[in-house]
Write a protein that holds these residues in place. Structure first.
Motif, PDB file in Angstrom:
ATOM      1  N   UNK A 159      13.002  77.071  69.432  1.00 43.35           N
ATOM      2  CA  UNK A 159      13.499  78.414  69.767  1.00 43.35           C
ATOM      3  C   UNK A 159      13.353  78.771  71.247  1.00 43.35           C
ATOM      4  N   UNK A 160      12.595  77.997  72.006  1.00 39.14           N
ATOM      5  CA  UNK A 160      12.497  78.245  73.450  1.00 39.14           C
ATOM      6  C   UNK A 160      13.776  77.818  74.171  1.00 39.14           C
ATOM      7  N   UNK A 161      14.458  76.819  73.603  1.00 38.71           N
ATOM      8  CA  UNK A 161      15.668  76.262  74.198  1.00 38.71           C
ATOM      9  C   UNK A 161      16.740  76.147  73.110  1.00 38.71           C
ATOM     10  N   UNK A 162      17.303  77.283  72.663  1.00 43.71           N
ATOM     11  CA  UNK A 162      18.297  77.236  71.592  1.00 43.71           C
ATOM     12  C   UNK A 162      19.487  76.355  71.995  1.00 43.71           C
ATOM     13  N   UNK A 163      19.839  75.423  71.130  1.00 45.89           N
ATOM     14  CA  UNK A 163      20.904  74.480  71.431  1.00 45.89           C
ATOM     15  C   UNK A 163      20.383  73.137  71.911  1.00 45.89           C
ATOM     16  N   UNK A 164      19.057  73.000  72.002  1.00 44.77           N
ATOM     17  CA  UNK A 164      18.470  71.715  72.403  1.00 44.77           C
ATOM     18  C   UNK A 164      18.896  70.646  71.403  1.00 44.77           C
ATOM     19  N   UNK A 165      19.323  69.515  71.924  1.00 44.46           N
ATOM     20  CA  UNK A 165      19.822  68.440  71.062  1.00 44.46           C
ATOM     21  C   UNK A 165      19.226  67.098  71.455  1.00 44.46           C
ATOM     22  N   UNK A 166      19.380  66.160  70.533  1.00 46.42           N
ATOM     23  CA  UNK A 166      19.057  64.763  70.799  1.00 46.42           C
ATOM     24  C   UNK A 166      20.306  63.962  70.492  1.00 46.42           C
ATOM     25  N   UNK A 167      20.662  63.081  71.424  1.00 43.28           N
ATOM     26  CA  UNK A 167      21.770  62.158  71.233  1.00 43.28           C
ATOM     27  C   UNK A 167      21.155  60.771  71.121  1.00 43.28           C
ATOM     28  N   UNK A 168      21.361  60.129  69.991  1.00 45.18           N
ATOM     29  CA  UNK A 168      20.741  58.832  69.745  1.00 45.18           C
ATOM     30  C   UNK A 168      21.795  57.752  69.549  1.00 45.18           C
ATOM     31  N   UNK A 169      21.534  56.588  70.091  1.00 48.08           N
ATOM     32  CA  UNK A 169      22.433  55.466  69.869  1.00 48.08           C
ATOM     33  C   UNK A 169      22.397  55.077  68.393  1.00 48.08           C
ATOM     34  N   UNK A 170      23.541  54.686  67.854  1.00 50.22           N
ATOM     35  CA  UNK A 170      23.606  54.266  66.455  1.00 50.22           C
ATOM     36  C   UNK A 170      22.837  52.961  66.244  1.00 50.22           C
ATOM     37  N   UNK A 171      23.013  52.034  67.175  1.00 62.50           N
ATOM     38  CA  UNK A 171      22.309  50.759  67.091  1.00 62.50           C
ATOM     39  C   UNK A 171      20.921  50.909  67.705  1.00 62.50           C
ATOM     40  N   UNK A 172      20.009  50.073  67.264  1.00 62.44           N
ATOM     41  CA  UNK A 172      18.651  50.113  67.799  1.00 62.44           C
ATOM     42  C   UNK A 172      18.587  49.366  69.132  1.00 62.44           C
ATOM     43  N   UNK A 173      18.277  50.114  70.174  1.00 60.13           N
ATOM     44  CA  UNK A 173      18.000  49.569  71.502  1.00 60.13           C
ATOM     45  C   UNK A 173      16.763  50.283  72.005  1.00 60.13           C
ATOM     46  N   UNK A 174      15.916  49.575  72.727  1.00 61.91           N
ATOM     47  CA  UNK A 174      14.673  50.176  73.200  1.00 61.91           C
ATOM     48  C   UNK A 174      14.665  50.489  74.685  1.00 61.91           C
ATOM     49  N   UNK A 175      15.628  49.958  75.431  1.00 59.06           N
ATOM     50  CA  UNK A 175      15.656  50.251  76.865  1.00 59.06           C
ATOM     51  C   UNK A 175      17.095  50.250  77.364  1.00 59.06           C
ATOM     52  N   UNK A 176      17.352  51.061  78.376  1.00 59.32           N
ATOM     53  CA  UNK A 176      18.691  51.174  78.939  1.00 59.32           C
ATOM     54  C   UNK A 176      19.220  49.843  79.467  1.00 59.32           C
ATOM     55  N   UNK A 177      18.351  49.069  80.105  1.00 49.80           N
ATOM     56  CA  UNK A 177      18.834  47.830  80.722  1.00 49.80           C
ATOM     57  C   UNK A 177      19.261  46.781  79.698  1.00 49.80           C
ATOM     58  N   UNK A 178      18.876  46.939  78.440  1.00 48.66           N
ATOM     59  CA  UNK A 178      19.251  45.975  77.404  1.00 48.66           C
ATOM     60  C   UNK A 178      20.582  46.325  76.722  1.00 48.66           C
ATOM     61  N   UNK A 179      21.044  47.553  76.888  1.00 47.70           N
ATOM     62  CA  UNK A 179      22.248  48.019  76.185  1.00 47.70           C
ATOM     63  C   UNK A 179      23.501  47.376  76.793  1.00 47.70           C
ATOM     64  N   UNK A 180      24.396  46.822  75.954  1.00 53.77           N
ATOM     65  CA  UNK A 180      25.643  46.262  76.490  1.00 53.77           C
ATOM     66  C   UNK A 180      26.433  47.331  77.254  1.00 53.77           C
ATOM     67  N   UNK A 181      27.136  46.912  78.283  1.00 54.77           N
ATOM     68  CA  UNK A 181      27.812  47.845  79.180  1.00 54.77           C
ATOM     69  C   UNK A 181      28.787  48.764  78.445  1.00 54.77           C
ATOM     70  N   UNK A 182      29.588  48.255  77.506  1.00 51.26           N
ATOM     71  CA  UNK A 182      30.553  49.136  76.829  1.00 51.26           C
ATOM     72  C   UNK A 182      29.836  50.198  76.004  1.00 51.26           C
ATOM     73  N   UNK A 183      28.711  49.835  75.409  1.00 48.35           N
ATOM     74  CA  UNK A 183      27.921  50.820  74.648  1.00 48.35           C
ATOM     75  C   UNK A 183      27.302  51.837  75.603  1.00 48.35           C
ATOM     76  N   UNK A 184      26.799  51.364  76.741  1.00 46.73           N
ATOM     77  CA  UNK A 184      26.184  52.269  77.729  1.00 46.73           C
ATOM     78  C   UNK A 184      27.212  53.261  78.262  1.00 46.73           C
TER      79      UNK A 184
END
Length: 184
Positions: A41-66
């Motif tokens: 309630x401090x930040x109404x509209x706060x969201x989380x966007x999560x990748x569908x596939x499991x990735x643990x770090x940005x540098x590992x994500x394939x470029x098209x997915x990134x």
């Protein structure tokens, strides 16, 4: 790059089969990611966007997915501003607690915050939850705004394909459309 537009999530997202990460209040999904409301309630509209596939770090994500994930972050930010009237939306990708790659999208309201120039994690206000009616209203408004952003982005992409103005002109046209969205 052809990226499918967001689609409404009809059922709550199942846990990631690798780590169990799931969204609290699913709103919409795209080709690469799912967006859900984080009830704060401090930040109404706060969201989380999560990748569908499991990735643990940005540098590992394939470029098209990134690229799809970054596009989804941009669309979600515009929709959150449209839905909430926030002055801006902070984006944070940490990975310290949860191994599943996800972005925190936090609308900021400087006029209502004691320390608007600080990180949301340093906000001293007690964290509470929005009521069920408020949650559903915010989710519906974000979904409505995402569909408007998606439609406008599709129009922009079609215009870019049919003409080739100077890059600065494209940027200015995109900004005008984005500003129109924020004021509607």
């Amino acid at each position: 790059m052809n990226i499918m537009p967001f689609k409404k999530i009809k059922q709550p997202k199942t846990n990631c089969s690798t780590c169990g990460f799931e969204l609290w209040e699913p709103i919409v999904g795209s080709t690469h990611a799912d967006l859900g409301l984080y009830n704060d309630d401090r930040f109404p509209g706060r969201c989380i966007l999560t990748l569908k596939e499991h990735w643990e770090s940005l540098e590992a994500v394939p470029m098209d997915t990134m690229l799809g994930f970054m596009r989804d972050i941009q669309i979600a930010m515009q929709a959150i501003r449209c839905a909430t009237g926030a002055a801006r939306v902070n984006v944070s990708i940490l990975g310290n607690r949860e191994p599943h790659l996800h972005a925190h999208l936090i609308p900021r309201f400087p006029d209502n915050e004691q320390f608007p120039d600080c990180s949301p994690w340093n906000d001293l206000r007690p964290k509470g939850k929005l009521g069920r009616d408020e949650v559903e209203a915010v989710k519906a408004k974000i979904l409505e705004c995402i569909l408007r952003v998606e439609t406008r982005k599709s129009v922009i992409e079609a215009r870019k394909k049919t003409s080739s103005p100077e890059p600065a002109a494209l940027m200015n046209r995109d900004l005008v459309i984005s500003n129109d969205l924020m004021s509607s």
